[in-house]
Design an enzyme around this catalytic site. Structure first.
Site, PDB file in Angstrom:
ATOM      1  N   ASN A 137      36.621  30.235  34.582  1.00 19.17           N
ATOM      2  CA  ASN A 137      37.039  29.520  34.099  1.00 19.17           C
ATOM      3  C   ASN A 137      38.629  28.673  33.567  1.00 19.17           C
ATOM      4  OD1 ASN A 137      34.422  28.087  35.560  1.00 19.17           O
ATOM      5  ND2 ASN A 137      34.036  27.614  33.746  1.00 19.17           N
ATOM      6  N   GLU A 188      37.732  32.314  51.791  1.00 18.30           N
ATOM      7  CA  GLU A 188      35.421  32.052  50.735  1.00 18.30           C
ATOM      8  C   GLU A 188      35.268  31.279  50.114  1.00 18.30           C
ATOM      9  OE1 GLU A 188      35.201  34.812  46.798  1.00 18.30           O
ATOM     10  OE2 GLU A 188      37.283  34.016  47.237  1.00 18.30           O
ATOM     11  N   SER A 208      32.668  44.719  44.393  1.00 16.85           N
ATOM     12  CA  SER A 208      31.409  44.745  44.963  1.00 16.85           C
ATOM     13  C   SER A 208      30.779  45.826  46.066  1.00 16.85           C
ATOM     14  CB  SER A 208      31.020  43.422  45.650  1.00 16.85           C
ATOM     15  OG  SER A 208      31.211  42.638  44.116  1.00 16.85           O
ATOM     16  N   GLN A 265      35.783  44.458  48.698  1.00 10.83           N
ATOM     17  CA  GLN A 265      37.608  43.786  48.532  1.00 10.83           C
ATOM     18  C   GLN A 265      38.106  44.559  47.252  1.00 10.83           C
ATOM     19  OE1 GLN A 265      38.080  39.234  48.271  1.00 10.83           O
ATOM     20  NE2 GLN A 265      38.199  39.598  46.632  1.00 10.83           N
ATOM     21  N   GLY A 266      39.136  44.214  48.204  1.00 13.96           N
ATOM     22  CA  GLY A 266      39.995  45.675  46.539  1.00 13.96           C
ATOM     23  C   GLY A 266      41.351  44.557  46.140  1.00 13.96           C
ATOM     24  N   TYR A 267      40.842  43.818  45.255  1.00 12.31           N
ATOM     25  CA  TYR A 267      41.961  43.010  44.603  1.00 12.31           C
ATOM     26  C   TYR A 267      42.186  42.991  43.340  1.00 12.31           C
ATOM     27  CZ  TYR A 267      42.624  39.055  48.519  1.00 12.31           C
ATOM     28  OH  TYR A 267      43.108  38.831  49.842  1.00 12.31           O
ATOM     29  N   SER A 268      40.680  42.791  42.358  1.00 12.33           N
ATOM     30  CA  SER A 268      41.386  42.838  41.284  1.00 12.33           C
ATOM     31  C   SER A 268      41.869  44.416  40.404  1.00 12.33           C
ATOM     32  CB  SER A 268      39.904  42.002  40.147  1.00 12.33           C
ATOM     33  OG  SER A 268      39.854  41.180  40.876  1.00 12.33           O
TER      34      SER A 268
END
Length: 392
Positions: free
Chosen positions: A370, A246, A163, A128-131
């Site tokens: 959070n 997710e 990851s 996954q290429g998000y952050s």
């Protein structure tokens, strides 16, 4: 029969439990109980293909794409039995649980035919290429850029915390495709092959010595124009749909993993006498109550008809389980006592509980801290005024 499932569903439970227990006791006994995501990675890729060969890899998908068309109840049962059998964490979790359902929901028929068979077969591993360094929990702040040149998208930028990117074949990337756009506007969702010039994957070493996630650099990396999911500038809608998946059926399997961790804490507490401490017993009881509440919340969340949208239950789930598991890690160390402070060899040899403690430190950070989760609950769930944001 367990409460809430029909006789036919319990027969399905027996079928999948028998298959999983047989494989974990025999052909794949060497990977049973593995928690570290990079341990015996090649054997676990073989396990992905074993699941696929018997149509257990993505049972909720339509049969034409390698699934079983399983009902929600059957998916829940399989997730529970998978964890109960001690089967290892799925190397292709991102492909099966996130990329695949997103393609099914938002992709064209041609894209389904291009991407889904490899995911279902366990031969295409995804990440996954998000952050990004300045766009972690605040995903709308991504700066990786994509521009269309002829029949190809050209991507430049950086992703982080990707990851298993160093073991993956494909990555889906949220990139900014409209010059001057800000926030969630002007983003595009692309599917990119990792093994190509212009993509560099650099592992990041974690506190337990493992390197599960990576920095991923893009320098004029390319993908075909038809690798775009949705439409140009519509990437935010697709990305949010993916995040809703997710919070899907895999949450029940995740909770079975939590069950195994709590059971190990109880076993050790009885063995070393920590269970005689009334405060330890109280904390174990609190953990048990929290785990049961999570299950009820997850079942409520899964009862929705539109699994591609995030509702109130899904908004609260991440902060609920992350906080609970962080506390569980601290409980594990208190139960272990000084024995939990000594480790030899690499992380694979440390045992479940020390790794639980070290890994759970990041649970309240990755996937949205959070603090960010509280903002989302307030703004998207309760309709409160948005927190003031600077001009980025």
């Amino acid at each position: 029969m367990k409460l809430g499932f029909s006789l036919a569903e319990e027969a399905f439970r027996d079928e999948c439990a028998a298959w999983l227990q047989d494989r974990m006791a025999n052909a794949f006994a060497d990977i049973r109980g593995i928690a570290n995501l990079t341990e015996k990675i090649e054997r676990r890729k073989e396990w992905e293909q074993e699941l696929a060969a018997h149509r257990w890899s993505c049972i909720g998908w339509p049969e034409q794409w390698g699934g079983r068309g399983a009902s929600l109840a059957e998916q829940v049962i399989f997730a529970e039995e998978y964890a109960r059998a001690g089967a290892p964490g799925r190397v292709n979790h991102i492909g099966v649980e996130l990329a695949g359902p997103t393609i099914l929901a938002f992709g064209t028929e041609e894209q389904k035919a291009k991407f889904l068979p490899g995911i279902a077969a366990g031969t295409s591993i995804w990440c996954q290429g998000y952050s990004e360094p300045n766009a972690g929990s605040d995903l709308a702040n991504v700066r990786t850029k994509a521009r269309l040149e002829g029949d190809q998208w050209v991507v430049n930028g950086q992703k982080v915390w990707t990851s298993l990117a160093h073991y993956s074949d494909w990555i889906f990337v949220v990139a900014r495709s409209e010059e001057g756009s800000k926030g969630p506007k002007g983003l595009t969702f692309l599917m990119m092959k990792l093994d190509q010039p212009g993509i560099d994957v650099v592992p990041i070493r974690q506190i337990n010595g493992e390197a599960e996630f990576n920095e991923t650099f893009f320098a004029d990396a390319r993908c075909p124009a038809d690798s775009l999911i949705g439409t140009p500038g519509d990437g935010w809608r697709v990305a949010m749909g993916l995040l809703a998946f997710e919070r899907g059926v895999s949450t029940l399997g995740q909770q079975m993993g939590f069950r195994n961790e709590l059971d190990e804490i109880i076993r050790v507490a009885r063995e070393n006498g920590a269970a005689r401490d009334p405060l330890i017993r109280q904390r174990i009881a609190k953990a048990e109550i929290g785990l049961r509440l999570m299950r009820y919340g997850a079942l409520r969340m899964l009862s929705r008809t539109d699994l591609s949208a995030i509702d109130g239950a899904a908004l609260t789930y991440k902060i609920q389980w992350a906080t609970w598991r962080r506390d569980l890690g601290e409980l594990a160390m208190d139960v272990l006592g000084q024995a939990g402070e000594i480790a030899e060899g690499d992380a694979y040899e440390w045992g479940m509980l020390p790794n639980l403690f070290l890994y759970s430190r990041c649970d309240t950070i990755y996937g949205g801290t959070n603090q960010i989760q509280r903002n989302q609950i307030a703004e998207r769930g309760l309709g409160l005024p948005r927190e003031p944001r600077g001009d980025v």
